[in-house]
Design a protein around this motif. Structure first.
Motif, PDB file in Angstrom:
ATOM      1  N   ILE A  30       0.819  -1.206   0.000  1.00  0.00           N
ATOM      2  CA  ILE A  30       0.000   0.000   0.000  1.00  0.00           C
ATOM      3  C   ILE A  30       0.856   1.259   0.000  1.00  0.00           C
ATOM      4  N   VAL A  77      -4.401  11.462   5.170  1.00  0.00           N
ATOM      5  CA  VAL A  77      -5.500  10.528   5.435  1.00  0.00           C
ATOM      6  C   VAL A  77      -5.097   9.124   5.008  1.00  0.00           C
ATOM      7  N   GLY A  78      -4.435   9.041   3.859  1.00  0.00           N
ATOM      8  CA  GLY A  78      -4.032   7.738   3.334  1.00  0.00           C
ATOM      9  C   GLY A  78      -3.098   7.026   4.286  1.00  0.00           C
ATOM     10  N   LEU A  79      -2.111   7.725   4.796  1.00  0.00           N
ATOM     11  CA  LEU A  79      -1.153   7.082   5.702  1.00  0.00           C
ATOM     12  C   LEU A  79      -1.827   6.713   7.017  1.00  0.00           C
ATOM     13  N   ALA A  80      -2.771   7.538   7.455  1.00  0.00           N
ATOM     14  CA  ALA A  80      -3.515   7.187   8.673  1.00  0.00           C
ATOM     15  C   ALA A  80      -4.275   5.887   8.460  1.00  0.00           C
ATOM     16  N   LEU A  81      -4.882   5.772   7.300  1.00  0.00           N
ATOM     17  CA  LEU A  81      -5.597   4.528   6.973  1.00  0.00           C
ATOM     18  C   LEU A  81      -4.649   3.345   6.946  1.00  0.00           C
ATOM     19  N   LEU A  83      -1.804   2.994   8.544  1.00  0.00           N
ATOM     20  CA  LEU A  83      -1.403   2.658   9.911  1.00  0.00           C
ATOM     21  C   LEU A  83      -2.475   1.784  10.559  1.00  0.00           C
ATOM     22  N   GLU A  84      -3.717   2.214  10.427  1.00  0.00           N
ATOM     23  CA  GLU A  84      -4.821   1.492  11.045  1.00  0.00           C
ATOM     24  C   GLU A  84      -4.948   0.091  10.451  1.00  0.00           C
ATOM     25  N   TRP A  85      -4.765   0.028   9.145  1.00  0.00           N
ATOM     26  CA  TRP A  85      -4.866  -1.245   8.448  1.00  0.00           C
ATOM     27  C   TRP A  85      -3.756  -2.205   8.893  1.00  0.00           C
ATOM     28  N   TYR A  86      -2.556  -1.653   8.992  1.00  0.00           N
ATOM     29  CA  TYR A  86      -1.415  -2.479   9.394  1.00  0.00           C
ATOM     30  C   TYR A  86      -1.596  -2.966  10.820  1.00  0.00           C
ATOM     31  N   ARG A  88      -4.252  -3.671  12.170  1.00  0.00           N
ATOM     32  CA  ARG A  88      -5.263  -4.720  12.198  1.00  0.00           C
ATOM     33  C   ARG A  88      -4.800  -5.998  11.485  1.00  0.00           C
ATOM     34  N   MET A  89      -4.221  -5.836  10.293  1.00  0.00           N
ATOM     35  CA  MET A  89      -3.926  -6.998   9.459  1.00  0.00           C
ATOM     36  C   MET A  89      -2.474  -7.452   9.584  1.00  0.00           C
ATOM     37  N   LEU A  92       0.958  -5.186   4.750  1.00  0.00           N
ATOM     38  CA  LEU A  92       0.679  -4.039   3.882  1.00  0.00           C
ATOM     39  C   LEU A  92       0.163  -4.506   2.526  1.00  0.00           C
TER      40      LEU A  92
ATOM     41  N   LEU B  74       6.242   1.795  11.000  1.00  0.00           N
ATOM     42  CA  LEU B  74       5.809   0.431  10.751  1.00  0.00           C
ATOM     43  C   LEU B  74       6.942  -0.548  10.943  1.00  0.00           C
ATOM     44  N   ALA B 155      -7.427  12.318   9.339  1.00  0.00           N
ATOM     45  CA  ALA B 155      -6.224  11.624   9.785  1.00  0.00           C
ATOM     46  C   ALA B 155      -6.245  11.467  11.292  1.00  0.00           C
ATOM     47  N   ALA B 159      -6.152   7.672  12.812  1.00  0.00           N
ATOM     48  CA  ALA B 159      -4.877   7.176  13.339  1.00  0.00           C
ATOM     49  C   ALA B 159      -4.794   7.298  14.851  1.00  0.00           C
TER      50      ALA B 159
ATOM     51  N   LEU C 151     -12.523  -0.118   6.772  1.00  0.00           N
ATOM     52  CA  LEU C 151     -11.159   0.291   6.439  1.00  0.00           C
ATOM     53  C   LEU C 151     -10.844  -0.075   4.996  1.00  0.00           C
ATOM     54  N   LEU C 158      -9.942   5.624  -1.436  1.00  0.00           N
ATOM     55  CA  LEU C 158      -8.854   6.598  -1.466  1.00  0.00           C
ATOM     56  C   LEU C 158      -7.957   6.382  -2.669  1.00  0.00           C
TER      57      LEU C 158
END
Lengths: 102, 169, 476, 631
Positions: A30, A77-81, A83-86, A88-89, A92, B74, B155, B159, C151, C158
């Protein structure tokens, strides 16, 4: 100042843009997809600057500025998403984001 | 001067090519910064010094740092690079490459036949841009602030550290 | 900018003020009900400011915005739909813990973007408006971040929205490079007769790339693939917003951009639009045929509906603009009602969108089932609902311009559409054993939205004349 | 007053809605009040409206009221608009007035039926639909009423749905009239397509202006309209449904025969008379259909054993008179006969209903008899009705209306001696079958014991209708009777043209009247002689082999059902058997399979992977640009 044909400037923009497209289409990571999007947006900004230069107007640069602002907002916003995705899952891999389908 | 432009163009394309083929995210980011610097040079040569400065400061400076920050956070180790190599088999490039080639051919056809006069443009400095920005484009500036606000709120919400019982009553 | 300009901008200023006020309220102390109330008050104030702006219309506020009756109508539609989404959101998030207040903040941002979009007459305003909308939507779609589906939908939206925005920008840049202006009207003035064939190709290429961005937002085939996933993953009120406001705003903009340029009459471009319209009608309806998820079904049907709208956009006759306006109003009502039904039935963890969960709904919650039936019949275009009048209007606009192939496609695909809408209706009336036996009580705010939209739906279907008159006066 | 026009159909429809929604929750009393009251108020409103309308005559011959504009898009105005002229008013008065009496009667007749409120719901809907049909100013609305009437007849004929035979009769009525409806729908489309309007009055004007007399288009349209009319009005060749439609409760038969449904065909032709006048051929066909039907039905009426079937054939025959009158351009006479017929036919059905009710459902004439002393009131009103139907001279309304038709058939420029002879023969037949039924029912020994006597709510409508059947004729008294009275034809001529009489024949009016009087009285005399005076002669006659064969033939309605069975049903069943694999359905299944295959194809792209979607986006972009570049 340069005296190149303006189409060359636009061709540079097109080439960069398509490299960005390839990046989005090919990479499963991602982060790399977001990088590809940045490349695309930057290329579009470049096209605006070239077009503004052709007409001797500041409008092209202003559009570039707006694109810049949009890229910043979108990336945040994309990076925040991401982070949240990582979180959880623990991955990447964007192909894992395919629960919704059919 | 013209040579310098084509040189910058070549560097930009090459660096971008390297960006999209790297397995390691940090390497890719560094190449992208090179590409952005080359683009900034092109901006400067096209008579847009203000855009060039912003490209360096905001794009190469701020946005890329954000990326680096996230990549560091990360803490992607070597195993992710290995996974990345696995995903990046040559076959994966064929489809997107062909598609992009078709689009490029079309754009080359369109732009190649496009005959804009190759005059020497006058440089448009920060002053002109600033005047336009706070003159006819003042609403765009205000609206861009709302756009950034939306990004900020989004964001922040997404986050924010998550409590376990999030969403539960 | 003079005082008249400020007056004309009043709805936007009020909306921005509401945005600031909500933000301050959240900073002072979090309170879900109060935030929702303040949001509604802000939206109501913005609606109340519309007549003030209308008194000054039509007026050009800087080069960026044109405040006119056409734009104000769509602004009203956007604001009212946003208010409905806010009410649905209140019902939806009421029993949640955690931060719920940012939802309203983002919603107001998105509404502001949509309002800018419908009055923009300049590429800059177009782009900024579109991006305010998009960026707020990324966060809104992924708002219930404890759900992997949300998500995932957020990430998909996005990536694709930003990519399509890239195409859109590149197209704009090409148009600008060719014409030297970003202003719609100046563009139209310069666009009468292209100097050479090559500059024509340049312009058309720019428009085509722009169409990728617009087609993405409108979910036209082949830019439609995100639709179902995002609709399914997003929380139901947000889905309602994506299905109504974001499409309405972009349709309004598309018509404003294309109509003065006469792009619909240009051979190549109108052919592309026609193909997109036909593909959307066919593709959308076919994809919906076997859906087991009602949200996905509605998503695919919305693809088809935008195809229908495109027929009127292409018609470009005197009846075309009011037809588009009416159709969007009818469509907005029906979609709000449909997703509203899903929203009031959804729980914290799952969306109530499985078709089998609707089985026998009529016998458990007859009122809810009746509302949903009315909405589906309107979407299917059954007489005495707003949807029928809208479809009739679109067809007659198309017929005036002799778009026979498109009209035939419209009628045939509507027939296919009837099948899956009725499938849902039949499921609600089936007597098989329901999956969950305890119906969720409907929160008042949700019930309010459903009741009002049903009443309006029937009213517009039985007595559309007042609105049609109004639209004919407002259309440029 | 005219402003309240919309209430007249709205009230019965509102009654229907309340009854349908209330259903079993309403008490019988409430259901009766709503069902009867809504039609009753409509009838009162119609009366008030008639007064207002008559005041406006002759300055304002017609009113148009746009009640509700549904939409007005691209020159197409669709909405509810009502048209009120003398024709519509006559129809409305009959529908609401007679309809009200029938409703009132039903309260007694249906008192013990389980589906009491359902019955009144359907009846109200029936009246409402019929009112919409006759008041409609545009074809959309007219068609809505037309189909509404058809649907109601289906519901009511099959009202006692537990008996499969009733369901069969209902389906037969529905299917047979549907054949006519199709023709009519085609006619409506043709009118709209060629003349570009849906408003009936505008259409008529345009037709007159654009189409020449005797050209092909008006003939085609007129014949298609006639197709619709013969279906609804049970004329040749679509008359077969009506006798079977007796399966419904008797008030339903009264409503169908007197006030609604079967007169719709007559109304359609009268309403579009300008188109028919453009086509002499179509006019002649209307007249011939009418004459043939009235004779055919008259013969069939002679041999029926079921009291209601006799009345059914008499309706077919009397509507035949109306068609005959329409065909010769005797518009006023047709309308007059329609009105009088509504009175006496409603009366006869309701009286027959009282008899059937009294005999606990017995409908066979040969099991009746001797009811004169048991049911004196019914005897008297039945006598009035029978006399009116047989057109007994001077004292009955039926004489004045039927005589008017017979005379104008003779004297009209479109008429002729042959048609006149048919009409006269029909009068004789009518008189014979009517009094045969009457004597069988009321004279002779009592064969079945009387169980119920009619209550006030059944008797009152009978009395009112009996009076009307006798005196309503004085609205129109022929010239030969000392100058006469022409109230009705003056009234109706504000909407329909006057009959064109041949001057050479006008002097023969009194002779013609004598002939028709002789036919009616002769028939009565013959039946009286054969059945009461010397029954042996009558019995001998019926034992003749030829008579028995003819009797059986006529009993079965000239074998039309058998013929249609041979011509349509058998081949259809044969084809259906060949088509057991169902070729057409196979085509549809194939279409559905095709759709599902496409669905699978399109769905295959919905992989859920964002990269696929992005690729789709890019392919779309490339395709669009390719289109632009290579065009």
């Amino acid at each position: 100042m340069v005296t190149i044909p303006f189409s060359h400037g636009l061709l540079l923009a097109a080439a960069l843009f398509l490299l960005g497209v390839i990046c989005v289409l090919t990479r499963r990571n991602i982060i790399f997809m977001l990088l590809g999007l940045e490349i695309m947006l930057n290329a579009a900004g470049l096209a605006f600057v070239v077009a503004g230069a052709r007409w001797g107007q500041p409008d092209g640069q202003i559009m570039f500025l707006i694109v810049l602002a949009m890229a910043a907002a979108e990336v945040s916003v994309g990076l925040a998403l991401v982070l949240e995705w990582y979180h959880r899952m623990h991955s990447l891999d964007v192909d894992q984001a395919s629960r919704l389908r059919g | 001067m013209n040579t310098l432009f084509y040189l910058a163009a070549a560097v930009a394309i090459l660096a971008t090519l390297l960006v999209i083929t790297r397995a390691h995210a940090v390497h890719a980011l560094l190449y992208l910064i090179v590409s952005l610097l080359a683009a900034a040079l092109a901006f400067f040569l096209l008579g847009a010094p203000f855009a060039a400065a912003l490209e360096v400061i905001v794009y190469a400076g701020a946005i890329m740092v954000l990326f680096v920050f996230v990549v560091m956070m990360l803490n992607l180790g070597t195993h992710s690079v290995r996974g990345e190599r696995q995903w990046l088999r040559p076959a994966a490039w064929v489809g997107p490459g062909l598609l992009a080639a078709v689009l490029l051919a079309e754009l080359v056809y369109v732009l190649g036949g496009w005959s804009a006069p190759a005059t020497t443009p006058a440089a448009i400095g920060p002053r002109e841009v600033g005047l336009a920005l706070f003159g006819p484009y003042v609403l765009a500036v205000e609206l861009a602030s709302v756009m950034l606000l939306a990004g900020l709120v989004g964001a922040y919400h997404l986050a924010r550290p998550q409590k376990e019982a999030e969403g539960e009553a | 900018m003079q005082s008249a300009d400020y007056m004309a901008l009043l709805p936007l200023l009020v909306l921005s003020g509401a945005l600031g006020a909500v933000m301050l309220l959240i900073a002072i102390g979090r309170h879900h009900g109060l935030t929702a109330l303040l949001t509604l008050a802000g939206l109501a104030a913005a609606v109340a400011a519309l007549p003030v702006a209308a008194a000054r219309a039509p007026i050009r506020v800087t080069a960026l915005l044109t405040i006119d009756g056409y734009g104000l109508f769509f602004m009203a539609l956007v604001l009212l739909a946003t208010a409905a989404v806010a009410l649905l959101g209140y019902a939806y998030f009421r029993s949640w813990s955690g931060h719920r207040e940012e939802f309203y903040l983002l919603l107001l941002c998105a509404a502001l973007g949509a309002c800018v979009l419908v009055v923009s007459s300049h590429f800059t305003a177009f782009f900024v408006g579109l991006e305010i909308l998009s960026i707020a939507l990324y966060a809104l779609i992924a708002y219930p971040r404890h759900r992997a589906e949300s998500l995932e939908a957020g990430i998909k939206y996005l990536v694709l929205a930003a990519g399509s925005a890239g195409f859109l920008l590149f197209g704009m840049a090409l148009i600008y490079a060719e014409r030297g202006t970003l202003d719609f009207t100046a563009l139209a003035a310069a666009g009468g007769v292209p100097a050479t064939l090559q500059s024509q190709v340049m312009l058309l290429t720019g428009l085509s790339l722009l169409l990728v961005g617009v087609g993405f937002k409108l979910a036209l085939v082949p830019f439609h693939m995100w639709t179902a996933d995002v609709y399914q993953g997003a929380p139901a009120p947000v889905t309602a917003f994506v299905a109504t406001v974001s499409k309405t705003a972009v349709v309004a903009l598309l018509l404003r951009l294309l109509a003065p340029m006469g792009a619909q009459s240009g051979a190549a471009f109108s052919q592309i639009l026609a193909v997109l319209a036909a593909a959307s009608m066919v593709g959308g309806n076919l994809l919906a045929l076997r859906q087991q998820s009602v949200k996905r079904l509605l998503a695919y049907s919305s693809i088809a509906h935008l195809g229908y709208v495109l027929v009127a956009v292409l018609a470009a006759g005197p009846a075309a603009v009011p037809a588009v306006m009416f159709y969007m109003a009818a469509y907005t009502l029906a979609q709000l009602g449909s997703f509203g039904v899903i929203a009031v039935r959804s729980s914290r963890l799952t969306e109530a969108d499985a078709l089998e969960s609707f089985s026998g709904l009529f016998f458990r919650q007859p009122w809810l089932a009746t509302v949903f039936t009315a909405m589906l019949l309107s979407l299917a275009g059954i007489p005495l609902t707003a949807g029928f009048v809208g479809k009739f209007y679109v067809i007659s606009a198309g017929a005036q311009n002799h778009l026979w192939w498109l009209i035939i496609t419209l009628v045939l695909t509507s027939g296919v559409g009837l099948f899956y809408y009725l499938r849902v209706v039949v499921t609600m009336f089936s007597t098989s054993v329901p999956v969950d036996l305890t119906p969720r009580p409907v929160v008042f705010s949700g019930a309010l939205v459903l009741t009002i939209s049903t009443v309006l739906l029937i009213w517009l279907g039985t007595a559309p004349e007042p609105l049609v008159r109004l639209l004919q006066n407002m259309a440029p | 007053m005219i402003q309240l026009l919309w209430l007249i159909p709205a009230l019965p429809l509102a009654g229907f809605v309340i009854l349908a929604l209330g259903g079993a929750r309403l008490s019988r009393r409430a259901a009766a009040w709503i069902g009867v009251g809504s039609v009753g108020i409509s009838a009162l409103l119609t009366l008030a409206l008639a007064v207002a309308f008559l005041r406006g005559l002759p300055a304002i011959p017609a009113h148009i009221r746009q009640v509700w504009t549904w939409f007005d898009v691209a020159g197409l105005n669709i909405g509810v608009s009502f048209y009120l002229d003398a024709l519509a008013l006559t129809m409305m008065a009959v529908i609401t007035g007679v309809g009200f009496l029938i409703h009132l009667y039903s309260v007694g007749y249906m008192a013990h039926d389980d589906g009491f409120s359902r019955f009144f719901a359907y009846m109200n809907l029936f009246v409402g639909a019929m009112l919409i049909l006759v008041m409609a100013d545009n074809l959309m609305l007219l068609y809505l009423g037309w189909e509404g009437v058809g649907a109601c007849s289906y519901l009511l004929i099959g009202f006692w749905y537990r008996d499969p035979a009733n369901g069969y009769a209902a389906r037969k009525a529905f299917v047979v009239t549907r054949v006519g409806d199709t023709a009519m729908a085609v006619a409506l489309f043709l009118l709209f397509d060629r003349l570009g309007s849906l408003q009936i009055q505008e259409l008529m004007q345009r037709a007159g202006a654009q189409w020449g007399v005797g050209t092909i288009l008006p003939t085609v349209v007129a014949l298609l309209l006639l197709g619709g009319a013969v279906g609804k009005s049970a004329q040749l060749p679509l008359q077969t449904w009506l006798p079977d439609a007796m399966a419904g409760p008797t008030p339903v038969s009264a409503l169908i025969h007197a006030a609604t449904m079967v007169t719709a065909g007559f109304y359609l032709i009268a309403r579009t008379h300008l188109i028919f006048e453009l086509s002499p051929l179509a006019m002649s066909i209307v007249a011939i259909v009418g004459a043939a039907t009235l004779l055919l039905a008259g013969f069939s009426g002679l041999c029926q054993t079921d009291i209601k079937r006799v009345l059914a054939y008499s309706t077919v025959s009397q509507i035949g008179y109306m068609f005959l009158a329409l065909g010769v351009g005797a518009w006023a006479a047709a309308t007059f006969h329609f009105m009088i017929h509504a009175f006496f036919k409603a009366l006869l059905f309701l009286a027959a209903g009282a008899v059937i009710h009294a005999l606990s459902g017995e409908q066979d004439l040969f099991k009746m008899g001797g009811l004169r002393r048991e049911l004196p009131l019914v005897y008297l009103v039945f006598l009035a009705g029978a006399a009116s139907l047989s057109a007994i001279p001077l004292v009955t309304a039926g004489f004045y209306s039927k005589d008017m038709i017979i005379w104008e058939v003779f004297a009209s420029n479109r008429g002729g001696t042959l048609l006149w002879a048919a009409a006269l023969a029909g009068a004789l037949l009518t008189s014979i079958y009517t009094f045969r039924m009457f004597f069988l029912c009321f004279e002779g020994p009592l064969r079945t014991p009387v169980a119920h006597k009619p209550g006030w709510n059944m008797s009152l409508p009978l009395a009112v209708l009996a009076v009307l059947s006798l005196v309503a004729g004085f609205l129109e008294i022929p010239h030969s009777f000392g100058g006469g009275v022409q109230i009705f034809s003056h009234f109706i001529q504000s909407a329909l043209p006057a009959t064109q009489l041949l001057p050479a024949r006008e002097s023969n009016e009194i002779l013609c009247q004598l002939a028709s009087a002789a036919a009616a009285l002769g028939g009565l005399g013959l039946v009286w002689w054969l059945m009461l005076r010397s029954p042996q002669a009558g019995a001998a006659l019926t034992r003749q082999p030829l008579a028995m064969k003819l009797s059986r033939f006529w009993l079965n309605g000239w074998g039309f059902d058998w013929l249609y069975g041979l011509l349509f049903e058998r081949p259809y069943i044969f084809l259906a058997q060949i088509n057991r694999a169902d070729i057409v359905d196979g085509c549809f299944t194939l279409l559905a399979r095709f759709g599902l295959a496409l669905n699978a194809l399109a769905g295959a792209a919905q992989t859920g992977r964002v990269r696929t979607y992005a690729a789709g986006l890019t392919v779309g972009a490339a395709a669009i640009i390719a289109w632009v570049v290579w065009l």
